[in-house]
Design a protein around this motif. Sequence first.
Motif, PDB file in Angstrom:
ATOM      1  N   LEU A 153      40.133  55.713  28.595  1.00  0.00           N
ATOM      2  CA  LEU A 153      40.933  54.733  27.570  1.00  0.00           C
ATOM      3  C   LEU A 153      41.298  53.305  27.552  1.00  0.00           C
ATOM      4  CD1 LEU A 153      42.462  57.134  25.772  1.00  0.00           C
ATOM      5  CD2 LEU A 153      39.908  57.023  25.205  1.00  0.00           C
ATOM      6  N   LYS A 154      41.736  53.091  28.934  1.00  0.00           N
ATOM      7  CA  LYS A 154      41.756  51.718  29.454  1.00  0.00           C
ATOM      8  C   LYS A 154      41.324  51.524  30.686  1.00  0.00           C
ATOM      9  CE  LYS A 154      46.506  49.372  29.607  1.00  0.00           C
ATOM     10  NZ  LYS A 154      45.440  48.149  28.230  1.00  0.00           N
ATOM     11  N   PRO A 155      40.173  50.634  31.043  1.00  0.00           N
ATOM     12  CA  PRO A 155      39.085  50.387  31.881  1.00  0.00           C
ATOM     13  C   PRO A 155      40.180  49.327  32.466  1.00  0.00           C
ATOM     14  CG  PRO A 155      37.972  50.278  29.838  1.00  0.00           C
ATOM     15  CD  PRO A 155      39.371  50.388  29.160  1.00  0.00           C
ATOM     16  N   TYR A 156      39.746  49.032  33.966  1.00  0.00           N
ATOM     17  CA  TYR A 156      40.311  48.381  35.216  1.00  0.00           C
ATOM     18  C   TYR A 156      40.003  46.872  34.603  1.00  0.00           C
ATOM     19  CZ  TYR A 156      41.988  46.668  39.315  1.00  0.00           C
ATOM     20  OH  TYR A 156      42.044  45.098  40.454  1.00  0.00           O
ATOM     21  N   ILE A 157      40.797  45.906  34.619  1.00  0.00           N
ATOM     22  CA  ILE A 157      41.079  44.642  34.958  1.00  0.00           C
ATOM     23  C   ILE A 157      41.159  43.563  35.629  1.00  0.00           C
ATOM     24  CG2 ILE A 157      40.266  42.724  33.419  1.00  0.00           C
ATOM     25  CD1 ILE A 157      39.783  44.584  31.357  1.00  0.00           C
ATOM     26  N   GLY A 158      40.333  43.795  36.803  1.00  0.00           N
ATOM     27  CA  GLY A 158      40.426  43.364  37.697  1.00  0.00           C
ATOM     28  C   GLY A 158      40.671  41.396  37.755  1.00  0.00           C
ATOM     29  N   GLU A 159      40.486  40.851  38.675  1.00  0.00           N
ATOM     30  CA  GLU A 159      40.132  39.070  38.912  1.00  0.00           C
ATOM     31  C   GLU A 159      39.420  39.071  38.179  1.00  0.00           C
ATOM     32  OE1 GLU A 159      40.383  35.385  42.261  1.00  0.00           O
ATOM     33  OE2 GLU A 159      39.798  37.555  43.050  1.00  0.00           O
ATOM     34  N   LYS A 160      39.759  37.389  37.492  1.00  0.00           N
ATOM     35  CA  LYS A 160      38.564  36.537  36.715  1.00  0.00           C
ATOM     36  C   LYS A 160      38.222  35.390  36.980  1.00  0.00           C
ATOM     37  CE  LYS A 160      40.431  38.202  32.012  1.00  0.00           C
ATOM     38  NZ  LYS A 160      40.675  38.197  30.459  1.00  0.00           N
ATOM     39  N   ILE A 161      37.091  35.005  36.659  1.00  0.00           N
ATOM     40  CA  ILE A 161      36.371  33.694  37.252  1.00  0.00           C
ATOM     41  C   ILE A 161      37.231  32.836  37.380  1.00  0.00           C
ATOM     42  CG2 ILE A 161      34.935  32.455  37.693  1.00  0.00           C
ATOM     43  CD1 ILE A 161      33.779  34.854  36.439  1.00  0.00           C
ATOM     44  N   PRO A 162      37.931  31.782  38.977  1.00  0.00           N
ATOM     45  CA  PRO A 162      38.426  30.337  38.114  1.00  0.00           C
ATOM     46  C   PRO A 162      37.900  29.643  37.533  1.00  0.00           C
ATOM     47  CG  PRO A 162      39.054  31.953  40.698  1.00  0.00           C
ATOM     48  CD  PRO A 162      38.147  32.582  39.877  1.00  0.00           C
ATOM     49  N   GLY A 163      38.071  28.779  36.858  1.00  0.00           N
ATOM     50  CA  GLY A 163      37.974  28.066  35.642  1.00  0.00           C
ATOM     51  C   GLY A 163      37.200  28.593  34.544  1.00  0.00           C
ATOM     52  N   TRP A 164      37.405  29.959  34.373  1.00  0.00           N
ATOM     53  CA  TRP A 164      36.433  30.089  33.183  1.00  0.00           C
ATOM     54  C   TRP A 164      37.280  30.813  32.564  1.00  0.00           C
ATOM     55  CZ3 TRP A 164      36.574  35.580  31.610  1.00  0.00           C
ATOM     56  CH2 TRP A 164      35.154  35.668  30.512  1.00  0.00           C
ATOM     57  N   LYS A 165      37.317  30.793  31.056  1.00  0.00           N
ATOM     58  CA  LYS A 165      37.758  30.680  29.919  1.00  0.00           C
ATOM     59  C   LYS A 165      37.113  31.224  28.630  1.00  0.00           C
ATOM     60  CE  LYS A 165      39.418  26.657  28.113  1.00  0.00           C
ATOM     61  NZ  LYS A 165      39.864  25.676  28.075  1.00  0.00           N
ATOM     62  N   ILE A 166      37.076  32.244  27.735  1.00  0.00           N
ATOM     63  CA  ILE A 166      36.628  32.821  26.690  1.00  0.00           C
ATOM     64  C   ILE A 166      36.759  31.376  25.503  1.00  0.00           C
ATOM     65  CG2 ILE A 166      36.860  33.927  24.080  1.00  0.00           C
ATOM     66  CD1 ILE A 166      35.984  35.296  26.478  1.00  0.00           C
TER      67      ILE A 166
END
Length: 299
Positions: free
Chosen positions: A273-286
């Motif tokens: 129900l709540k998937p894991y969110i790991g490290e995001k790409i540096p410099g990337w944003k929605i």
Amino acid sequence: MKENFRELTGTNVLITGSTGYIGSNLLRRLKDLDCKIFAPISELSFEKISNTKTKSIQYISYDGTYESLKELEDVDIDYVFHLAAYQGDDKNEDDINQMIDSNFRFGFHVLQICKKVNPRLFINTDSYFQFDEKGKKWPRNIYSITKQAFSDILESSSTKNFKICSLVLFDVYGPKDPRNKIFTRLEKATLNKKEVLMTKGEQEHYCVHVFDVVNAYCQVVKNYSTNQSAFKRYWVAGKGLSLKKVIDKWMISTQHKPRILWGEMEYFPNQILKPYIGEKIPGWKIQIKLEEGLKSTLK
């Protein structure tokens, strides 16, 4: 607003999955960046393309064998974008074979090409379905098992001279999506005045607009450094909302009101129900906000 990823401008790139929804959007961006593009595709897709070799794109007919890709051994490839994948029915033998071929064997053949041409960076595509709620590997259907098997081989193949970055994707949406995804099904149900059976809708949904997903692939190239880790994995995720809340926002944004029967379907086996969110790409944003992006899903 499109960012000018000048690090890609004029480079030689190999892209798989270029006839799919995400891949075709990435292909257009690479073409806009004046890349020289090499795109292995299935024999069936190859037959449907009227011009298989243009100034910027060369399609290669892949027949399931390494030999059909051998011409790529003589190409100087800078970056590889591996998006090819197939998701089918675990109980259908033809689908199982295609998942093995598309998600494992094809990638393995592309990897063998890379060992000959030595690209700067190999960008792979993972699925959130390969991981449990704590981020540990837990593929739970044949699609995610075959994806994880190839990802494991990639990780073991990475070296300081052959760097690999794998992007974990969630639900990707956007305009002109031919896939039978949730927003397409909701639109069809509205137009046809059909009921839609759903689960309770408690599962977290981290949908990302295809424009932002394409930016994610380009951003890892922008961030490329010869000093970076041999293998790196990033999560490409939007804001987490329950599926029910996402669909409520879709109905408000599109002015569509299908009749949804919540709780009439069971969750998938081993549903997280709540998937894991790991490290995001540096410099990337929605860049595409959910409410704005949802309007674009209408055909």
